[in-house]
Design a protein around this motif. Sequence first.
Motif: not given
Length: 313
Positions: A178-186
């Motif tokens: 989830t952290r990795l996806a959040l960083n990529e999405a933002f």
Amino acid sequence: MTVTWRALRLDDAEAVTELFAAAEKVEPTGEEHSVDDIRESLESPNSPLPEAGVAVLDGDRLIAYAMTARRTAADPVHQMRVESMVHPDHRTDALGAELLRWYEEASSELHRKVFPGAPLELHAMAHDNQRWYASVLRRGGYEHVRTFLDMTADLSALPSVESTVEPVRYEPRHEEATRLALNEAFGEHFGSAPLTPEVFRHRVTGSAGFRPELSFLTLDGDRVTALVLCVERGVADGEVVVEYVGTLPEARGRGAAKSLVARVLREARERGYRRAVLGVDGENPTGAQRVYERCGFVVTGHWHVHARPVSGR
């Protein structure tokens, strides 16, 4: 009046909370802070005390505080966030100017420890109703660079939204994905910087207000492709905060964000919440505001980002 300045401490949390409550009575922003909220803010890994915070006292009474926060990246500019609150009875141009000087000195010192040689820029946010603070920032050379929107949804009157994805409820085993996806999405968002595991845990999953039962993901194998993470903050009864909404670039255009947000709102209503709130960049390149409006959110306030280059420009 005998004013003294000292380092901000964790045991100032209750006094800082009282400052916000006093200000909210004369310049409502819609935000209500609990002592736990403030304590978590004072414990932020990006704002290490004592060097990242200052308390201003009249005798033994706290009349103002200020903090600065480092970022995890300077790409190419280190955009440090600064904030303060002054009791309405003690607001003067002189005190405002002194706080801005503290911003620059404390931020520059912290900046040199993490990104020496990189350009430094200070970012401060002021609500529509925080006119005194906005005027202090303007006189100090800060320029308006962005506006973020407060949005609220009445959970008793939600529109019908067709789901186009199969969400799964957040579980601890998904934390790193989830952290990795959040960083990529933002990654392309204004003012965004990657969250380290420590900061992500502090802000979200390790926060006392995190609500995993109201946080949903879409998965591709073990990889998170879209997410909605929710928290409770402040003392407002019956309110849930939609803290993060993100979709990976390759998963956009399929209605994932709209489906996840709509699922959160329905679940929140079933659990007895009366309203949901979120904040969104008014110039968000993904069209997030339109997505939220389709889910039942309306704009209820504005926060303006004011910035000033300090070095390297």
